[in-house]
Scaffold this motif. Structure first.
Motif, PDB file in Angstrom:
ATOM      1  N   ALA A  73     -12.184 112.612   3.113  1.00 28.95           N
ATOM      2  CA  ALA A  73     -13.279 111.638   3.083  1.00 28.95           C
ATOM      3  C   ALA A  73     -12.744 110.214   2.967  1.00 28.95           C
ATOM      4  O   ALA A  73     -13.327 109.281   3.538  1.00 28.95           O
ATOM      5  CB  ALA A  73     -14.225 111.945   1.932  1.00 28.95           C
ATOM      6  N   ASP A  79     -17.432 113.791   6.397  1.00 26.49           N
ATOM      7  CA  ASP A  79     -18.698 113.532   5.719  1.00 26.49           C
ATOM      8  C   ASP A  79     -18.928 114.678   4.737  1.00 26.49           C
ATOM      9  O   ASP A  79     -19.275 115.789   5.137  1.00 26.49           O
ATOM     10  CB  ASP A  79     -19.815 113.458   6.754  1.00 26.49           C
ATOM     11  CG  ASP A  79     -21.193 113.253   6.160  1.00 26.49           C
ATOM     12  OD1 ASP A  79     -21.358 113.364   4.926  1.00 26.49           O
ATOM     13  OD2 ASP A  79     -22.119 112.998   6.942  1.00 26.49           O
ATOM     14  N   ASN A  82     -22.706 116.186   4.610  1.00 31.62           N
ATOM     15  CA  ASN A  82     -23.145 117.046   5.724  1.00 31.62           C
ATOM     16  C   ASN A  82     -22.083 118.046   6.164  1.00 31.62           C
ATOM     17  O   ASN A  82     -22.308 118.818   7.078  1.00 31.62           O
ATOM     18  CB  ASN A  82     -23.579 116.177   6.907  1.00 31.62           C
ATOM     19  CG  ASN A  82     -24.780 115.339   6.555  1.00 31.62           C
ATOM     20  OD1 ASN A  82     -25.808 115.858   6.159  1.00 31.62           O
ATOM     21  ND2 ASN A  82     -24.645 114.032   6.677  1.00 31.62           N
TER      22      ASN A  82
END
Length: 129
Positions: A73, A79, A82
């Motif tokens: 990340a 992400d 998600n």
């Protein structure tokens, strides 16, 4: 990725290199992949029409192993909300290799999704019998 005959030729060459060098070290396969490509050993293989090496995060297979120096990340390509991995251009990575190098991504798949998939599989197997 490629046609079956090309992959079989490539794998035979890989196994031959492995056997000739008698390497026992974990992770040595990457060195053999690099050697086969950069040495040109597969250039004249009639079952392989083309060899392509993509830069990390720019091709159809996004190899994340080299990014393990910090969480994915933090690189801006994962992400966590998600659970999506991106290539550097912002498109979704079609195939993610070595996802397990990131704790969050590893835990999501191994601890969460795999168990769900396993339960669904076993349930469908039981229903089929």
């Amino acid at each position: 990725m490629g046609e079956q005959l090309a992959i079989e030729t490539y794998l035979r060459a890989l196994v031959t290199e492995w056997d000739e060098n008698d390497i026992k070290m974990t992770g040595a396969d990457q060195g053999f992949h690099n050697y086969l490509y950069y040495s040109g050993k597969l250039t004249n293989a009639n079952t392989i029409s083309k060899l392509v090496v993509w830069e990390q995060g720019k091709g159809i297979i996004n190899n994340l192993g080299a990014l393990r120096t910090k969480p994915f990340a933090e690189w801006g390509m994962y992400d966590t909300e998600n659970i999506v991995v991106y290539n550097w251009d912002g498109t979704v990575s079609p195939v993610v290799h070595q996802y397990d190098r990131d704790k969050h991504l590893h835990d999501e798949f191994v601890r969460n999704r795999f168990r769900t998939w396993e339960r669904q599989f076993l349930k469908s197997e039981a229903a089929a019998q």
